[in-house]
Motif scaffolding. Structure first.
Motif, PDB file in Angstrom:
ATOM      1  N   CYS A 104      -7.374  -3.445   9.772  1.00 19.88           N
ATOM      2  CA  CYS A 104      -8.376  -3.049   9.220  1.00 19.88           C
ATOM      3  C   CYS A 104      -8.526  -3.152   7.812  1.00 19.88           C
ATOM      4  O   CYS A 104      -7.260  -2.626   7.296  1.00 19.88           O
ATOM      5  CB  CYS A 104      -8.652  -1.513   9.601  1.00 19.88           C
ATOM      6  N   SER A 105      -9.400  -3.227   7.094  1.00 16.28           N
ATOM      7  CA  SER A 105      -9.307  -3.323   5.516  1.00 16.28           C
ATOM      8  C   SER A 105      -9.561  -1.892   5.067  1.00 16.28           C
ATOM      9  O   SER A 105     -10.084  -1.153   5.492  1.00 16.28           O
ATOM     10  CB  SER A 105     -10.419  -4.162   4.960  1.00 16.28           C
ATOM     11  N   VAL A 106      -8.508  -1.494   4.025  1.00 18.35           N
ATOM     12  CA  VAL A 106      -8.380  -0.071   3.657  1.00 18.35           C
ATOM     13  C   VAL A 106      -9.281   0.024   2.482  1.00 18.35           C
ATOM     14  O   VAL A 106      -9.654  -0.606   1.551  1.00 18.35           O
ATOM     15  CB  VAL A 106      -7.129   0.243   3.259  1.00 18.35           C
ATOM     16  N   ILE A 107     -10.147   1.129   2.367  1.00 17.20           N
ATOM     17  CA  ILE A 107     -11.135   1.489   1.407  1.00 17.20           C
ATOM     18  C   ILE A 107     -10.023   2.270   0.551  1.00 17.20           C
ATOM     19  O   ILE A 107      -9.549   3.355   0.714  1.00 17.20           O
ATOM     20  CB  ILE A 107     -12.212   2.482   1.927  1.00 17.20           C
ATOM     21  N   CYS A 136     -15.381  -2.543  -0.710  1.00 14.90           N
ATOM     22  CA  CYS A 136     -14.238  -3.213   0.182  1.00 14.90           C
ATOM     23  C   CYS A 136     -14.622  -4.232   1.090  1.00 14.90           C
ATOM     24  O   CYS A 136     -13.846  -5.148   1.198  1.00 14.90           O
ATOM     25  CB  CYS A 136     -13.812  -1.839   1.172  1.00 14.90           C
ATOM     26  N   TYR A 137     -15.584  -4.429   1.632  1.00 19.06           N
ATOM     27  CA  TYR A 137     -16.116  -5.762   2.318  1.00 19.06           C
ATOM     28  C   TYR A 137     -15.902  -6.783   1.390  1.00 19.06           C
ATOM     29  O   TYR A 137     -15.699  -7.952   1.830  1.00 19.06           O
ATOM     30  CB  TYR A 137     -17.401  -5.521   2.945  1.00 19.06           C
ATOM     31  N   GLU A 138     -16.504  -6.638   0.109  1.00 18.03           N
ATOM     32  CA  GLU A 138     -16.317  -7.633  -0.778  1.00 18.03           C
ATOM     33  C   GLU A 138     -14.896  -8.174  -0.917  1.00 18.03           C
ATOM     34  O   GLU A 138     -14.774  -9.275  -1.058  1.00 18.03           O
ATOM     35  CB  GLU A 138     -16.868  -7.221  -2.330  1.00 18.03           C
ATOM     36  N   ASP A 139     -13.797  -7.511  -1.253  1.00 16.87           N
ATOM     37  CA  ASP A 139     -12.706  -7.743  -1.031  1.00 16.87           C
ATOM     38  C   ASP A 139     -12.069  -8.418  -0.029  1.00 16.87           C
ATOM     39  O   ASP A 139     -11.165  -9.370  -0.104  1.00 16.87           O
ATOM     40  CB  ASP A 139     -11.672  -6.262  -1.538  1.00 16.87           C
ATOM     41  N   LYS A 140     -12.590  -7.830   1.122  1.00 14.04           N
ATOM     42  CA  LYS A 140     -12.230  -8.610   2.440  1.00 14.04           C
ATOM     43  C   LYS A 140     -12.628  -9.967   2.323  1.00 14.04           C
ATOM     44  O   LYS A 140     -11.807 -10.966   2.688  1.00 14.04           O
ATOM     45  CB  LYS A 140     -12.700  -7.976   3.534  1.00 14.04           C
ATOM     46  N   ILE A 146      -6.776  -4.958   1.097  1.00 12.16           N
ATOM     47  CA  ILE A 146      -5.771  -4.178   1.398  1.00 12.16           C
ATOM     48  C   ILE A 146      -5.865  -3.888   3.156  1.00 12.16           C
ATOM     49  O   ILE A 146      -6.589  -3.248   3.240  1.00 12.16           O
ATOM     50  CB  ILE A 146      -5.191  -3.099   0.910  1.00 12.16           C
ATOM     51  N   LYS A 147      -4.742  -4.454   3.838  1.00 13.52           N
ATOM     52  CA  LYS A 147      -4.981  -4.167   5.229  1.00 13.52           C
ATOM     53  C   LYS A 147      -4.151  -2.946   5.546  1.00 13.52           C
ATOM     54  O   LYS A 147      -3.269  -2.497   4.912  1.00 13.52           O
ATOM     55  CB  LYS A 147      -4.444  -5.215   6.108  1.00 13.52           C
ATOM     56  N   LEU A 148      -4.589  -2.176   6.742  1.00 16.21           N
ATOM     57  CA  LEU A 148      -3.871  -1.084   7.012  1.00 16.21           C
ATOM     58  C   LEU A 148      -2.365  -1.290   7.330  1.00 16.21           C
ATOM     59  O   LEU A 148      -1.585  -0.372   6.612  1.00 16.21           O
ATOM     60  CB  LEU A 148      -4.443  -0.387   8.474  1.00 16.21           C
TER      61      LEU A 148
END
Ligand code: GDP
Ligand code: IMO
Ligand code: MG
Length: 426
Positions: A104-107, A136-140, A146-148
């Protein structure tokens, strides 16, 4: 039936939590695959209410495993609060019944701050939930999320946070004149939260793959609604994920399967929170009345939801955009006893009559064409529907050429009628 998806067919808040909880009773696994804690899914059992944001709505069933898959953007702080809420409601969540993807991408605080600054100081207000979802989705997508799993090693975390902050720092300092946490502060905060999340973390892709191979019954719980989809929705007034069926493939994985049933959760009228076009919106006292009877105030932000008539061209589009196989019609009780009752069956658009919205159509330009419906006064006591409510349902089914499989007439889990032949997992 092995796989079922619950998809919001309008602008969110259609009652997905209630229907997931209901159908989840006979499932082995319930999966959230997109969005984050911008969602607010309400379940009411014996007058007790629980609102879930990122935790799937299957947790009330002790035998069900809940999965937060890699397509979800994950705020560990919000997760901590939600775990506590669940505990206070008597629900004990452990790795046995709740698993979170390590991918998961971290907020982070930066995402939340940026989301809120853009909404208050930016050039275009979307009316977001302010939870940091978009940034957060933009950074993904920009390959700097940053991944969990990055939270579990302080050095990795520091190095990823630096990459994440470098451009935002210029925005915070020079564009928005805002203070922001240092990388060290943010790393310390996230590292501590990481320790709390770690016991729930695993490779959910492989777990789900095994479940599918072992013929487990799986329910995919969508968040938001088709018209909020980043590709299919009323852009730019959308959320930042694929809320349509495609989100399942990218956000969780189906491993060689297709979805057996896709139930479009559909409010008997239409609501919307935040900015953006809304063709059937009622700007008068009737809109206020529906808002009051339906208690249309956001489960996540408490904002008043805009209310309007049911919009069939919009639903026709949602059915196509998300391969819906049937609809669950919720909140019909809210419309009972209204003396004025309408359904929009078509739009007037640039001199033509059209019966389906499509991607790119400017919804500000369409003029709804209405059918007047006979009022209904159902009490829903004996499980049958009045002739008038029957006509309301028939117009929807005939126009959209899709069955209504469920009618919900109250917030309680039990306030439901299965109207079609399908009984889903039950
Ligand atoms: P979700 O985001 O799609 O899960 O929907 P929300 O939980 O945000 O909003 C739906 C609201 O309507 C919640 O307060 C539910 O308890 C309530 N609700 C769900 N189904 C019904 C129904 O059939 N009738 C009424 N009156 N309320 C309902
Ligand atoms: P559930 O799952 C209703 C709306 C916001 C805003 C837009 C973008 O409970 O149906 P975001 O914070 O996602 O960047 O906001 O999307 N929105 C929702 N509206 N229900 C939701 O979730 C929503 N999640 C986001 O109001 O207009
Ligand atoms: Mg909601």
């Amino acid at each position: 039936m092995q796989t079922l998806a619950i998809i919001g067919s309008q602008w969110g808040d259609e009652g997905k939590g209630k229907i997931t909880d209901l159908l989840g009773a006979k499932c082995d696994v319930v999966v959230r695959y997109q969005g984050g804690n911008n969602a607010g899914h309400t379940i009411v059992v014996d007058k007790k209410k629980i609102v879930l944001h990122v935790i799937p709505s299957g947790i009330l069933h002790p035998h069900t495993t809940s999965i937060i898959a890699h397509g979800v953007v994950f705020d560990p702080d919000a997760f901590k609060a939600e775990l506590l809420d669940a505990k206070n409601a008597g629900i004990n969540l452990t790795f046995n019944n709740l698993k979170v993807s390590e991918n998961c991408s971290v907020i982070t605080s930066y995402h939340k701050l940026l989301d809120q600054l853009r909404e208050t100081k930016g050039p275009e207000k979307i009316g977001t939930t302010g939870k940091g979802i978009g940034p957060c989705y933009e950074d993904k997508v920009a390959r700097k999320a940053i991944k969990l799993k990055d939270l579990f090693d302080k050095d990795t975390l520091m190095s990823r946070l630096k990459k994440n902050l470098i451009e935002k720092e210029a925005l915070f300092k020079h564009l928005y004149n805002s203070s922001f946490p240092t990388v060290e502060e943010e790393a310390t905060r996230l590292f501590e939260l990481g320790k709390m999340v770690k016991p729930f973390v695993c490779d959910t892709f492989s777990y789900l793959s095994n479940c599918i191979s072992n013929h487990k019954k799986i329910l995919y719980e969508g968040a938001q609604g088709v018209l909020l989809d980043i590709d299919y929705g009323s852009y730019p007034f959308v959320t930042s994920s694929n809320t349509t069926i495609g989100g399942i493939h990218t956000g969780a994985g189906l491993m060689g399967k297709s979805i057996d049933e896709v139930v479009g959760i559909t409010k008997a009228y239409t609501t919307r929170v935040g900015e953006g076009p809304f063709p059937t919106e009622l700007h008068d006292d009737l809109g206020k009345k529906i808002q009051k009877i339906g208690n249309e105030f956001g489960s996540t932000t408490g904002r008043a939801r805009r209310c309007g008539w049911l919009d069939l061209p919009l639903l026709k589009y949602s059915i196509k955009a998300s391969n819906l196989t049937s609809l669950a019609l919720t909140k019909v009780d809210v419309l009972r006893r209204l003396t004025d009752l309408k359904i929009c069956h078509a739009y007037r658009f640039r001199g033509e009559t059209i019966d389906c919205a499509w991607p790119g159509i400017d919804m500000n330009e369409v003029e709804p064409i209405y059918t007047d419906m006979a009022p209904f006064h159902d009490t829903f006591k004996n499980g049958s529907l009045s002739k008038e409510l029957g006509a309301y349902i028939k117009l929807i089914e005939d126009t959209l050429k899709i069955p209504i499989s469920i009618v919900a007439y109250g917030p309680e889990r039990s306030e439901i009628i299965f109207t079609g032949a399908r009984k889903f997992f039950i």
